[in-house]
Design a protein around this motif. Structure first.
Motif, PDB file in Angstrom:
ATOM      1  N   ASP A  22       0.849  -1.197   0.000  1.00 12.72           N
ATOM      2  CA  ASP A  22       0.000   0.000   0.000  1.00 12.72           C
ATOM      3  C   ASP A  22       0.881   1.243   0.000  1.00 12.72           C
ATOM      4  N   LEU A  23       0.370   2.333  -0.551  1.00 12.83           N
ATOM      5  CA  LEU A  23       1.148   3.561  -0.700  1.00 12.83           C
ATOM      6  C   LEU A  23       0.667   4.647   0.257  1.00 12.83           C
ATOM      7  N   LEU A  24       1.635   5.313   0.874  1.00 11.30           N
ATOM      8  CA  LEU A  24       1.401   6.443   1.767  1.00 11.30           C
ATOM      9  C   LEU A  24       2.202   7.626   1.242  1.00 11.30           C
ATOM     10  N   VAL A  25       1.575   8.770   1.127  1.00  9.25           N
ATOM     11  CA  VAL A  25       2.256   9.982   0.674  1.00  9.25           C
ATOM     12  C   VAL A  25       2.388  10.949   1.840  1.00  9.25           C
ATOM     13  N   VAL A  37      -8.500  10.318  -2.719  1.00  9.15           N
ATOM     14  CA  VAL A  37      -7.550   9.818  -1.723  1.00  9.15           C
ATOM     15  C   VAL A  37      -7.768  10.567  -0.405  1.00  9.15           C
ATOM     16  N   SER A 102       0.633   9.298  -6.575  1.00  7.26           N
ATOM     17  CA  SER A 102      -0.138   9.710  -5.391  1.00  7.26           C
ATOM     18  C   SER A 102      -1.628   9.435  -5.563  1.00  7.26           C
ATOM     19  N   ALA A 105      -2.498   6.232  -3.820  1.00  8.21           N
ATOM     20  CA  ALA A 105      -2.187   6.156  -2.391  1.00  8.21           C
ATOM     21  C   ALA A 105      -3.423   5.796  -1.583  1.00  8.21           C
ATOM     22  N   LYS A 106      -3.185   5.138  -0.472  1.00  6.31           N
ATOM     23  CA  LYS A 106      -4.246   4.827   0.486  1.00  6.31           C
ATOM     24  C   LYS A 106      -4.498   6.023   1.399  1.00  6.31           C
ATOM     25  N   ILE A 108      -2.844  10.334   2.158  1.00  4.61           N
ATOM     26  CA  ILE A 108      -1.883  11.428   2.019  1.00  4.61           C
ATOM     27  C   ILE A 108      -1.864  12.190   3.335  1.00  4.61           C
ATOM     28  N   VAL A 121       6.568   9.247  -1.563  1.00  4.52           N
ATOM     29  CA  VAL A 121       5.614   8.146  -1.586  1.00  4.52           C
ATOM     30  C   VAL A 121       6.309   6.973  -0.918  1.00  4.52           C
ATOM     31  N   GLN A 123       6.142   3.019   0.182  1.00  7.49           N
ATOM     32  CA  GLN A 123       5.480   1.743  -0.088  1.00  7.49           C
ATOM     33  C   GLN A 123       5.588   0.882   1.163  1.00  7.49           C
TER      34      GLN A 123
END
Length: 128
Positions: A22-25, A37, A102, A105-106, A108, A121, A123
């Protein structure tokens, strides 16, 4: 009340929901926030809270296996770049690619940072 780690309840709950890849910004105050997002906006004045302050706090509580930053940071914000490189396993992508990433992303987290290209970003990795 929590004794350690992230005490912001919105961030703590969100981080607990992350799975592998999962992606977090973590964003400066100028990065466009995609409408689909979720965003936790921590900014309260220009420059505060700082990008690196939030990045360090998140990384204390979040397993990141990879990070992406804009290649433009090399010439436009080398001080932030140097610190980021000591904190994460970092790959460079263009700023436009970062903005596109982004959108996947899950979450931000928006900071008050007001220096160029202070965005990352992360991961999500696994802790085992």
């Amino acid at each position: 009340m929590k004794k350690h780690g992230m005490i912001n309840r919105d961030i703590a709950a969100s981080l607990a929901s992350f799975g592998h890849t999962d992606l977090l910004v973590i964003a400066d105050c100028g990065l466009p926030i995609p409408s689909n997002v979720p965003c936790i906006d921590l900014s309260y004045q220009l420059g505060e809270p700082a990008f690196l302050t939030i990045l360090r706090a998140v990384l204390d509580d979040f397993q990141a296996e990879k990070a992406f930053i804009a290649s433009e940071i090399k010439t436009q914000n080398p001080e932030i770049e140097a610190d980021v490189l000591t904190l994460t396993n970092t790959d460079y992508i263009s700023h436009n690619e970062l903005k596109e990433l982004s959108k996947k992303a899950k979450l931000i987290i928006r900071t008050g940072e007001a220096t160029p290209y202070a965005n990352i970003v992360l991961q999500s990795g696994v802790i085992f």
